[in-house]
Design an enzyme around this catalytic site. Structure first.
Site, PDB file in Angstrom:
ATOM      1  N   LEU A 201       0.810  -1.205  -0.029  1.00  0.00           N
ATOM      2  CA  LEU A 201      -0.074  -0.189   0.250  1.00  0.00           C
ATOM      3  C   LEU A 201       0.888   1.196  -0.201  1.00  0.00           C
ATOM      4  O   LEU A 201       1.873   1.230   0.651  1.00  0.00           O
ATOM      5  CB  LEU A 201      -0.953  -0.056   1.238  1.00  0.00           C
ATOM      6  N   ASP A 231      -8.958   6.273   9.739  1.00  0.00           N
ATOM      7  CA  ASP A 231      -8.534   6.423   8.484  1.00  0.00           C
ATOM      8  C   ASP A 231      -7.982   4.982   7.890  1.00  0.00           C
ATOM      9  O   ASP A 231      -6.861   4.537   8.526  1.00  0.00           O
ATOM     10  CB  ASP A 231      -7.396   7.464   8.247  1.00  0.00           C
ATOM     11  N   LEU A 232      -8.400   4.340   6.834  1.00  0.00           N
ATOM     12  CA  LEU A 232      -8.173   3.005   6.580  1.00  0.00           C
ATOM     13  C   LEU A 232      -6.701   2.827   6.377  1.00  0.00           C
ATOM     14  O   LEU A 232      -5.961   3.578   5.572  1.00  0.00           O
ATOM     15  CB  LEU A 232      -8.710   2.567   5.288  1.00  0.00           C
ATOM     16  N   ASP A 233      -6.056   2.032   7.457  1.00  0.00           N
ATOM     17  CA  ASP A 233      -4.683   1.666   7.010  1.00  0.00           C
ATOM     18  C   ASP A 233      -3.643   2.907   7.071  1.00  0.00           C
ATOM     19  O   ASP A 233      -2.414   2.597   6.502  1.00  0.00           O
ATOM     20  CB  ASP A 233      -4.212   0.856   5.686  1.00  0.00           C
ATOM     21  N   GLN A 234      -4.016   3.753   7.924  1.00  0.00           N
ATOM     22  CA  GLN A 234      -3.225   5.115   7.911  1.00  0.00           C
ATOM     23  C   GLN A 234      -2.854   5.225   9.209  1.00  0.00           C
ATOM     24  O   GLN A 234      -2.264   6.384   9.817  1.00  0.00           O
ATOM     25  CB  GLN A 234      -3.958   6.337   7.671  1.00  0.00           C
TER      26      GLN A 234
END
Length: 289
Positions: A201, A231-234
């Site tokens: 990612l 916050d997705l994958d943040q």
């Protein structure tokens, strides 16, 4: 890194940097009969920066109760230096719930380390949106709950999961749980949900990232463990690792190597969380590993 025992306590501190912090903390603990066995610190800037400290101490000769120690530390030291701080005790095993889908490699690594005593946690439940891994989990003597979830049932399924977790867990590990948790769910466990995913990612999003990586001829694959935020994958990263690959590696090879990295990275991140080695600072972490 010292080996923890039931007599080990850990002190984590974040505060504005200024002279005298370490001296004040260590002197306070010395006067209460404890033995400091590990100390690590980090400063973002000696002049006006932020100061971070992790300290381990042994408590067999502690001359006051835990409650009295913490109250006195707050009044005598923490308030003086405007500290954000906490003390945890290795004897108090945190409760770790696990969410998983069908991939078992990260889950099995955690269960195996827990069974061997390498992860000092209790595991009250494993929850999955599939029933495939029930027998493997129950073989470890761990409770397994199947909670199906799709777009139509998402709200009700999350409500059921929260009910199963309520009062039963201190933090959650997503061991390849392939559903996105809602912001409301995540808000219940701030900086207490750990996720693992591949490190492609944001280059390769969506289905089958290893096929995408193979098509592009990547030379590095990796894994990232982080705290989950809305916050997705943040969220703040706890640990990462990479492995080199070449044109000789086919897609199954990439997947196998990726799974091995995910297992190791997640296990390290969970252990560091359990041992109080991680301080979250905004969207970054200070990891005293």
């Amino acid at each position: 890194m010292t080996t923890e025992s039931d007599t080990t306590a850990r002190l984590l501190i974040t505060c504005p940097d200024q002279p005298g912090i370490v001296a004040a903390v260590t002197t306070f603990l010395y006067h209460h009969g404890v033995n400091i066995t590990e100390l690590d610190q980090h400063s973002t800037d000696p002049e006006g920066g932020r100061f971070f400290l992790r300290l381990e101490f042994q408590t067999p000769h502690l001359d006051v109760s835990r409650t009295a120690l913490e109250r006195t530390f707050r009044d005598a030291v923490a308030s003086r230096f405007t500290m954000d701080w906490r003390i945890s005790y290795a004897a108090d095993k945190p409760r770790m719930a696990i969410l998983v889908s069908k991939h078992d490699h990260a889950l099995m690594e955690l269960l195996w380390r827990w069974q061997r005593g390498e992860l000092r946690v209790d595991i009250p439940v494993v929850i999955s949106n599939h029933d495939d891994l029930r027998a493997e989990v129950e073989r470890f003597g761990v409770r397994f709950e199947h909670v199906p979830i799709d777009a139509a049932t998402h709200v009700a399924a999350e409500a059921k999961m929260l009910a199963l977790l309520d009062g039963q867990t201190d933090f959650i590990v997503l061991a390849r749980y392939m559903r996105i948790l809602s912001a409301d769910f995540v808000a219940r466990y701030p900086h207490r949900i750990i996720n693992i995913h591949h490190s492609f990612l944001p280059a390769f999003v969506g289905a089958d990232p290893y096929q995408q990586a193979y098509t592009r001829g990547v030379k590095l694959i990796g894994a990232t463990a982080h705290y989950v935020t809305s916050d997705l994958d943040q969220g703040p990263i706890i640990d990462q690792d990479t492995g080199r690959v070449s044109h000789r590696h086919e897609v199954p090879d990439l997947r196998r190597l990726g799974r091995d990295l995910e297992r190791q990275v997640l296990a390290r991140a969970v252990r560091w969380h359990v041992e109080g080695r991680v301080i979250v600072d905004g969207n970054k972490t200070i990891v005293f590993a």
